[in-house]
Design a protein around this motif. Structure first.
Motif, mmCIF file in Angstrom:
data_model
loop_
_atom_site.group_PDB
_atom_site.id
_atom_site.type_symbol
_atom_site.label_atom_id
_atom_site.label_comp_id
_atom_site.label_asym_id
_atom_site.label_seq_id
_atom_site.Cartn_x
_atom_site.Cartn_y
_atom_site.Cartn_z
ATOM 1 N N TRP A 1 8.026 -8.583 -5.079
ATOM 2 C CA TRP A 1 6.747 -8.347 -5.757
ATOM 3 C C TRP A 1 6.870 -8.640 -7.240
ATOM 4 O O TRP A 1 7.959 -8.587 -7.803
ATOM 5 N N ASP A 2 5.738 -8.984 -7.852
ATOM 6 C CA ASP A 2 5.746 -9.345 -9.272
ATOM 7 C C ASP A 2 4.795 -8.493 -10.110
ATOM 8 O O ASP A 2 4.704 -8.659 -11.319
ATOM 9 N N SER A 3 4.070 -7.589 -9.457
ATOM 10 C CA SER A 3 3.185 -6.662 -10.176
ATOM 11 C C SER A 3 2.991 -5.431 -9.299
ATOM 12 O O SER A 3 3.229 -5.487 -8.079
ATOM 13 N N VAL A 4 2.562 -4.356 -9.900
ATOM 14 C CA VAL A 4 2.350 -3.120 -9.124
ATOM 15 C C VAL A 4 1.268 -3.351 -8.064
ATOM 16 O O VAL A 4 1.393 -2.886 -6.925
ATOM 17 N N PHE A 5 0.242 -4.088 -8.418
ATOM 18 C CA PHE A 5 -0.814 -4.393 -7.452
ATOM 19 C C PHE A 5 -0.259 -5.159 -6.254
ATOM 20 O O PHE A 5 -0.549 -4.836 -5.098
ATOM 21 N N HIS A 6 0.564 -6.159 -6.514
ATOM 22 C CA HIS A 6 1.137 -6.936 -5.411
ATOM 23 C C HIS A 6 2.145 -6.126 -4.602
ATOM 24 O O HIS A 6 2.300 -6.348 -3.393
ATOM 25 N N LEU A 7 2.834 -5.184 -5.245
ATOM 26 C CA LEU A 7 3.710 -4.282 -4.489
ATOM 27 C C LEU A 7 2.878 -3.450 -3.517
ATOM 28 O O LEU A 7 3.217 -3.338 -2.338
ATOM 29 N N LEU A 8 1.790 -2.868 -4.007
ATOM 30 C CA LEU A 8 0.918 -2.072 -3.153
ATOM 31 C C LEU A 8 0.436 -2.897 -1.961
ATOM 32 O O LEU A 8 0.491 -2.443 -0.808
ATOM 33 N N CYS A 9 -0.002 -4.113 -2.220
ATOM 34 C CA CYS A 9 -0.475 -4.991 -1.139
ATOM 35 C C CYS A 9 0.645 -5.291 -0.145
ATOM 36 O O CYS A 9 0.432 -5.258 1.075
ATOM 37 N N ALA A 10 1.846 -5.568 -0.654
ATOM 38 C CA ALA A 10 2.979 -5.896 0.218
ATOM 39 C C ALA A 10 3.344 -4.717 1.117
ATOM 40 O O ALA A 10 3.614 -4.895 2.319
ATOM 41 N N VAL A 11 3.339 -3.511 0.564
ATOM 42 C CA VAL A 11 3.684 -2.332 1.368
ATOM 43 C C VAL A 11 2.595 -2.080 2.418
ATOM 44 O O VAL A 11 2.893 -1.734 3.565
ATOM 45 N N MET A 12 1.344 -2.282 2.036
ATOM 46 C CA MET A 12 0.255 -2.147 3.012
ATOM 47 C C MET A 12 0.422 -3.157 4.150
ATOM 48 O O MET A 12 0.189 -2.847 5.312
ATOM 49 N N MET A 13 0.861 -4.353 3.824
ATOM 50 C CA MET A 13 1.059 -5.390 4.838
ATOM 51 C C MET A 13 2.281 -5.131 5.713
ATOM 52 O O MET A 13 2.374 -5.630 6.828
ATOM 53 N N SER A 14 3.242 -4.338 5.207
ATOM 54 C CA SER A 14 4.526 -4.177 5.904
ATOM 55 C C SER A 14 4.472 -3.220 7.094
ATOM 56 O O SER A 14 5.437 -3.139 7.854
ATOM 57 N N ALA A 15 3.361 -2.508 7.275
ATOM 58 C CA ALA A 15 3.260 -1.570 8.404
ATOM 59 C C ALA A 15 3.441 -2.304 9.728
ATOM 60 O O ALA A 15 2.785 -3.316 9.978
#
Length: 206
Positions: free
Chosen positions: A30-44
């Motif tokens: 991830w490269d930003s907090v927003f993209h981290l949040l999106c990545a974790v949401m996608m990882s389920a």
């Protein structure tokens, strides 16, 4: 009635796991907090590797919450189509991006109770964001953390993720929560994957 480890016994097991993986860290890119949040949401219910294949294109298309809010659902779906549950995830991503844009000026909140009000964000996702982005002590209970905690009888076989989180928080000093979370995931992923049946977990601690 199953016999569980005492706090002291559980702490010994957890310390050994942390010693095996002293440098364990999150594997999502991830490269930003927003993209981290999106990545974790996608990882389920999918792997970090699969998410990491999707995120470069996703991050380029949707650099911030406003661009994701304004995207069509079909465009988001086509961007993340290779991961599981992509339709539900696309819906949650768009809804969360809309709330972040409209209510938080595009900034991801640093408070757990606020994070878990976002669509598609549960305790696990909130805890990953807190720990990874803000270094706020938190233990995110994913399938690895749950399975390993149960195998070592740190928690009951039917313990919920919330119960596991609270039990681990009771046992561990707060400054070790983030490392323990990563080490348990690494142990479950690399030392004792779910496909390995009938192995004494204690034999892997030395």
């Amino acid at each position: 009635m199953e016999k569980l480890l005492s706090d002291e016994e559980a702490l010994v097991v957890l310390q050994k796991i942390m010693n095996i993986f002293p440098d364990a860290k999150g594997e999502l890119k991830w490269d930003s907090v927003f993209h981290l949040l999106c990545a974790v949401m996608m990882s389920a219910q999918t792997t970090d590797k699969m998410v990491n294949k999707v995120t470069p294109n996703f991050n380029q298309k949707f650099p911030d919450s406003k661009s994701l809010k304004n995207a069509s659902l079909s465009e988001i779906e086509s961007t993340i189509k290779v991961i599981g549950l992509y339709r539900t995830k696309a819906k949650h991503l768009k809804e969360t991006a809309t709330i972040l844009t409209d209510r938080f000026n595009g900034v991801v909140p640093r408070e757990k109770q606020t994070l878990i009000t976002l669509p598609g964000v549960g305790e696990k996702t909130a805890n990953v964001v807190l720990a990874e982005a803000f270094q706020i002590p938190a233990i995110a209970v994913d399938t690895h953390v749950s399975r390993i905690s149960k195998l070592f009888k740190i928690v009951p076989a039917k313990a919920t993720p919330h119960q596991i989180e609270k039990r681990l928080e009771e046992i561990l000093p707060q400054e070790q929560w983030i490392h323990a979370h990563h080490a348990l995931i690494a142990f479950g992923r690399y030392k004792l994957p779910a496909r390995k049946k009938g192995i004494d977990p204690y034999s892997l601690l030395s």
